[in-house]
Motif scaffolding. Sequence first.
Motif, short mmCIF file in Angstrom:
data_model
loop_
_atom_site.label_atom_id
_atom_site.label_comp_id
_atom_site.label_asym_id
_atom_site.label_seq_id
_atom_site.Cartn_x
_atom_site.Cartn_y
_atom_site.Cartn_z
N ASP A 110 -3.02 2.61 9.03
CA ASP A 110 -3.02 3.71 8.07
C ASP A 110 -1.66 3.93 7.43
N GLN A 111 -0.62 4.01 8.26
CA GLN A 111 0.70 4.38 7.75
C GLN A 111 1.53 3.20 7.26
N VAL A 112 1.17 1.98 7.64
CA VAL A 112 1.95 0.81 7.23
C VAL A 112 1.16 -0.02 6.21
N PHE A 113 0.08 -0.67 6.66
CA PHE A 113 -0.68 -1.51 5.74
C PHE A 113 -1.20 -0.70 4.54
N PHE A 114 -1.90 0.40 4.83
CA PHE A 114 -2.52 1.20 3.78
C PHE A 114 -1.47 1.76 2.82
N GLN A 115 -0.43 2.38 3.36
CA GLN A 115 0.57 3.04 2.52
C GLN A 115 1.39 2.04 1.72
N GLU A 116 1.74 0.91 2.33
CA GLU A 116 2.54 -0.08 1.61
C GLU A 116 1.73 -0.71 0.47
N LEU A 117 0.46 -1.01 0.73
CA LEU A 117 -0.37 -1.57 -0.33
C LEU A 117 -0.60 -0.54 -1.44
N LEU A 118 -0.79 0.72 -1.05
CA LEU A 118 -0.98 1.77 -2.05
C LEU A 118 0.27 1.94 -2.91
N LYS A 119 1.44 1.89 -2.27
CA LYS A 119 2.69 2.03 -3.01
C LYS A 119 2.89 0.86 -3.98
N GLU A 120 2.55 -0.35 -3.53
CA GLU A 120 2.68 -1.52 -4.40
C GLU A 120 1.70 -1.44 -5.57
N ALA A 121 0.48 -0.95 -5.31
CA ALA A 121 -0.50 -0.82 -6.39
C ALA A 121 -0.02 0.17 -7.45
N ARG A 122 0.62 1.25 -7.02
CA ARG A 122 1.09 2.25 -7.98
C ARG A 122 2.30 1.76 -8.77
N SER A 123 3.18 1.02 -8.13
CA SER A 123 4.41 0.60 -8.80
C SER A 123 4.20 -0.62 -9.69
N SER A 124 3.46 -1.62 -9.20
CA SER A 124 3.33 -2.87 -9.95
C SER A 124 2.09 -2.92 -10.84
N LYS A 125 1.08 -2.08 -10.55
CA LYS A 125 -0.20 -2.12 -11.26
C LYS A 125 -0.85 -3.51 -11.20
N ALA A 126 -0.50 -4.30 -10.18
CA ALA A 126 -1.04 -5.66 -10.06
C ALA A 126 -2.46 -5.66 -9.51
N PHE A 127 -2.85 -4.59 -8.82
CA PHE A 127 -4.21 -4.48 -8.30
C PHE A 127 -4.55 -2.99 -8.25
N PRO A 128 -5.83 -2.64 -8.35
CA PRO A 128 -6.22 -1.22 -8.43
C PRO A 128 -6.01 -0.47 -7.11
N GLU A 129 -5.68 0.81 -7.23
CA GLU A 129 -5.55 1.65 -6.04
C GLU A 129 -6.90 1.82 -5.36
N ASP A 130 -7.98 1.89 -6.16
CA ASP A 130 -9.31 2.07 -5.57
C ASP A 130 -9.68 0.92 -4.65
N VAL A 131 -9.21 -0.29 -4.95
CA VAL A 131 -9.48 -1.43 -4.08
C VAL A 131 -8.86 -1.21 -2.71
N VAL A 132 -7.64 -0.71 -2.68
CA VAL A 132 -6.95 -0.44 -1.41
C VAL A 132 -7.72 0.61 -0.62
N ARG A 133 -8.17 1.68 -1.30
CA ARG A 133 -8.89 2.74 -0.59
C ARG A 133 -10.24 2.24 -0.08
N LEU A 134 -10.89 1.38 -0.83
CA LEU A 134 -12.16 0.83 -0.37
C LEU A 134 -11.97 -0.07 0.85
N ILE A 135 -10.89 -0.81 0.89
CA ILE A 135 -10.64 -1.70 2.03
C ILE A 135 -10.46 -0.91 3.31
N PHE A 136 -9.72 0.20 3.23
CA PHE A 136 -9.39 0.95 4.45
C PHE A 136 -10.38 2.09 4.72
N SER A 137 -11.32 2.33 3.82
CA SER A 137 -12.40 3.29 4.07
C SER A 137 -11.84 4.62 4.58
N ASN A 138 -12.38 5.13 5.69
CA ASN A 138 -11.94 6.42 6.24
C ASN A 138 -11.00 6.24 7.42
N ILE A 139 -10.16 5.21 7.38
CA ILE A 139 -9.24 4.95 8.49
C ILE A 139 -8.25 6.10 8.68
#
Length: 655
Positions: A126-155
């Motif tokens: 939650d705090q490492v994989f999820f947050q780091e991917l979410l931060k990268e999605a917001r900064s680089s716009k290389a992949f959607p934030e919704d994809v990250v949230r769907l991968i981690f579901s309700n973790i």
Amino acid sequence: MEGARKEKLASVSNLVTVFENSRTPGAAPRAHVLEATHHSPGCRPPPPAGPWERPSVEEAVGSRPRTVSRRYLSSLKSKLSSGTWRKSCQPGTHLGPGMQEPEEKRIVQELLVTEQAYVARLHLLDQVFFQELLKEARSSKAFPEDVVRLIFSNISSIYQFHAQFFLPELQRRLDDWSATPRIGDVIQKLAPFLKMYSEYVKNFERAAELLATWTEKSPQFQEVLTRIQSSEASGSLTLQHHMLEPVQRIPRYELLLKEYVQKLPAEAPDRADAQKALDMIFSAAQHSNAAITEMERLQELWEVYQRLGLEDDIVDPSNTLLREGPVLKISFRRSDPIERYLFLFNNMLLYCVPRVIQVGAHFQVRTRIDVAGMKVRELTDAEFPHSFLVSGKQRTLELQARSQEEMISWMQACQAAIDQIEKRNETFKAAVQGPEGDVQKELQSEELGLRAPQWVRDKMVTMCMRCQEPFNALTRRRHHCRACGYVVCARCSDYRAELKYDDNRPNRVCFSCYTFLTGNVLPEDKDDRRRHILEKGSTAGSEQSLMCSFLQLVGDKWGKSGSRGWCVIPRDDPLVLYVYAAPQDIRAHTSIPLLGYQVTAGPQGDPRVFQLQQSGQLYTFKAETEELRGRWMKAMERAASGWSPRGPNDGDLSD
């Protein structure tokens, strides 16, 4: 004495790690979370460190260098990992002569140790994989934030529950074991929340597919994963490996608690509570196992579809494969039977020919026979023993099995599928919600066509009440079935039947009413659908919900229109907020597990606005009045803290 011994062990373990890092050029920095958890069972772990923090050598060993050999360090670390050192760290291990640690306490200690390791793994997710991917999605716009949230579901909700509720309760109870030697009451209180794992497990297959797709598609996505996976905190394991931990956790609880109950003395005060807690854990495990079974079913179904060539008119995730296998087709033109292959689903029988070159699809579908209207019987043919007849609307086949047992098995499977279809065609759904929250009963089967039904209002639904496809102004408009009153689409109501209450004139009816009123079997069983994860009645009435009303959905997260949604916290699912487009809808637009969320006032300055926030996720709502806003905030705060009604008289969450 015991606290000093724990601190000494932890410091020695950290010392070993620091020396190994300092003596290995380019070694990856080590995170202490998992190591402390595994090497010091029974002791409270230190706060989780970040995955990129490098431990300070000066802080650990002082400024003066020490001459310690690498061989000695390896030997020392091996001892720390052995069972002897583990026992020395557990509270209450050093007992007097003739005294022995109770078996039930040892099991509780093992439960605590594994829970500490599990919380550390959830922290990593939650705090490492999820947050780091979410931060990268917001900064680089290389992949959607919704994809990250769907991968981690309700973790995030799972992590908050274990870190803030379950683990602290276990730790406090073990610390006070001499005065309160029991855990049954603790697990009883918290076990119902473990059902949140069902959502995670159901999403697991889709998450794995998204993870594989975006790892290959986006270099930035792959770079973040590689960087974290190569760290010591990840233990050189992949994200997929870590994501399996929540799937496997509930069965682990069940095994440990079952062993705990077995080891308890018959007169132990915790025996009754522990047995009840075991039953509750078993119920949560059933939820998880059912989700795993569904995931395995979909995987097997997809493999079957691949063998069939993924033809559009065959692929349907709601189907269930009942039986498959080779048979012989008795030909009218040839004396020898021809080898063929059958796939029996819950709604169709596929008659296939094996391909000579099996590249891609292994079979070619020759005929599809609908189970609805199909008949099967044994043939008495001396020339072709073990033969049977399958007769359907599309084709009639004479088939031969390899043995009498195989023939009986095929006939029983076909007949069971036929019986299930006939039973489904004879029944209707029990009820739907009326416009004012009243329960609007469907007409009884014997009343269909005899009396005019109560129509469901157009504005109370946003999707077809038969196929659940959303309405729109151009291609999918609303129509009413004149027999049952449902709001349905044109495709589901493209039938006409004579209705006695309208002087036997033909009227537009839905396919279910058409089948019942005319006795004709449809060419396709369109109503054979499995329940979607968001297909939960909106429970518009106050008797079925703890809190419900319209709320304005504010912000880009809800779309540009910022439309109004019917929000419900159901009584039978008190920790989840369901948002519907309309009160009569069967499928929710979205669902939000409220456990662990923070409820705050909105930043817009409007006293009717409030927000839900957790782990980078933000939802903004606007109530119609300040009083309603206060009730919703109080209701969501109680749900976020884990409160649920204990009985039918508890009232709504905002009381």
